[in-house]
Scaffold this motif. Structure first.
Motif, short mmCIF file in Angstrom:
data_model
loop_
_atom_site.label_atom_id
_atom_site.label_comp_id
_atom_site.label_asym_id
_atom_site.label_seq_id
_atom_site.Cartn_x
_atom_site.Cartn_y
_atom_site.Cartn_z
N THR A 78 -6.71 4.78 -33.59
CA THR A 78 -7.27 5.37 -34.80
C THR A 78 -8.11 4.35 -35.54
OG1 THR A 78 -5.42 6.93 -35.03
CG2 THR A 78 -6.72 6.46 -37.00
N SER A 79 -7.62 3.13 -35.62
CA SER A 79 -8.37 2.07 -36.28
C SER A 79 -9.66 1.77 -35.55
CB SER A 79 -7.50 0.80 -36.37
OG SER A 79 -8.21 -0.26 -36.95
N LYS B 290 -12.33 4.43 -36.10
CA LYS B 290 -13.00 4.35 -37.40
C LYS B 290 -14.19 3.39 -37.34
CE LYS B 290 -8.98 5.54 -40.23
NZ LYS B 290 -7.97 5.08 -41.21
N ARG B 291 -14.10 2.41 -36.44
CA ARG B 291 -15.21 1.46 -36.29
C ARG B 291 -16.30 2.02 -35.39
NH1 ARG B 291 -10.68 -1.92 -35.73
NH2 ARG B 291 -10.97 -2.02 -33.45
N ALA C 16 -16.31 5.66 -33.38
CA ALA C 16 -15.71 6.87 -32.82
C ALA C 16 -16.49 7.38 -31.62
CB ALA C 16 -15.63 7.96 -33.89
N ASN D 88 -23.88 6.69 -40.78
CA ASN D 88 -22.50 6.43 -41.14
C ASN D 88 -21.72 7.67 -41.54
OD1 ASN D 88 -22.84 3.73 -40.65
ND2 ASN D 88 -23.33 3.22 -42.79
N GLU E 136 -18.44 8.90 -39.63
CA GLU E 136 -17.17 8.94 -40.37
C GLU E 136 -16.48 10.28 -40.17
OE1 GLU E 136 -18.10 8.04 -44.38
OE2 GLU E 136 -18.50 5.90 -44.00
N LYS E 137 -17.25 11.35 -40.15
CA LYS E 137 -16.67 12.68 -39.94
C LYS E 137 -16.10 12.80 -38.52
CE LYS E 137 -18.24 16.40 -41.70
NZ LYS E 137 -19.01 17.60 -42.06
N ALA F 52 -14.94 10.30 -36.76
CA ALA F 52 -13.73 9.47 -36.73
C ALA F 52 -12.54 10.24 -37.31
CB ALA F 52 -13.95 8.18 -37.52
N VAL F 53 -12.78 11.05 -38.32
CA VAL F 53 -11.71 11.86 -38.92
C VAL F 53 -11.19 12.88 -37.91
CG1 VAL F 53 -11.20 13.61 -40.66
CG2 VAL F 53 -12.48 11.56 -41.30
N GLU G 13 -9.09 11.11 -35.37
CA GLU G 13 -7.79 10.76 -35.96
C GLU G 13 -6.87 11.98 -36.00
OE1 GLU G 13 -5.84 8.66 -39.93
OE2 GLU G 13 -8.00 9.08 -39.86
#
Length: 222
Positions: A56-57, A60-61, A63, A161, A165-166, A168-169, A172
């Motif tokens: 998950t981490s 975030k960097r 995805a 970005n 970010e979306k 990556a969510v 997750e």
């Protein structure tokens, strides 16, 4: 540490844990045996927890890397992926495969007094709960698939970005569902059944991995 290096180390440690599960007294003959088996099962679950946190981490960097290159995986593994990893409902198919019985055969065995306490002897209540969990998981899978489709269909104006970010969510949430699925199944199974399930899941994981490595090697990809 890169995700690739983490994955290799994590896989080696999983092999060791699975080896310990294979060596554990099954069925547990004493209370100490039962406690030992429960502790080993919990160690494996904690190991999956560690994987969840690290992946998950990493997502975030970057995805997108888990969809294009998927660090530490083969082309075969990636072809089977659902949102950067294994499909949660695979766990239920594994239970049904390992149990290798229909409802009618199970009832017949119980009437004949045949009971071993392993995955072939899931109770009616366990089957019912597993079916409920599968239905809930299918629904959640579909919701996340829709979210990924919406992300792919978003206008090109949303780039950079914010869009990553979306993504990556979503990754997750998929990882959360994978981990939740395993933990929910553990609550339904006895320690012996849980150990058997975890060994079977690891065998499937390592089997697909081995086939993938061979396939990529033949194609000159490794």
């Amino acid at each position: 540490m890169s995700f690739h290096l983490f994955y290799e180390t994590w896989s080696d440690e999983l092999r060791q844990l699975v080896h310990q599960l294979r060596q554990a007294p099954i069925p547990p003959a004493t209370e100490d045996d039962r406690r030992q088996l429960q502790e080993l099962v919990q160690k494996v679950i904690s190991h999956y927890d560690e994987y969840h946190r690290f992946k998950t981490s990493a997502a975030k960097r970057d995805a997108l890397a888990f969809f294009t290159a998927a660090p530490g995986t083969t082309s075969l593994e990636r072809s089977l992926h659902w949102i950067a990893g294994w499909r949660p409902t695979t766990a239920f198919h594994l239970i049904y495969t390992e149990s290798s019985i229909t409802l009618e055969i199970h009832v017949a065995n119980l009437l004949r007094g045949l009971y071993n306490g392993d995955l072939r002897d899931l109770s009616m209540e366990q089957f019912h709960r597993v079916s409920q969990l599968k239905a809930e998981t299918v629904q959640r899978e579909n919701e996340l698939t829709d979210q990924l489709c919406d992300w792919q269909d978003e206008t090109t104006a949303m780039v950079g970005n914010i869009k990553m970010e979306k993504l990556a969510v979503i990754v997750e949430k998929a990882e959360d569902l994978r981990l939740k699925t395993i933990k929910s199944i553990m609550k339904v199974l006895t320690p012996r059944q849980a150990a058997e399930f975890l060994v079977a899941a690891a065998d499937l994981h390592f089997g697909i991995r081995a086939w993938g490595v061979q396939h990529d090697s033949r194609r000159g990809m490794v």
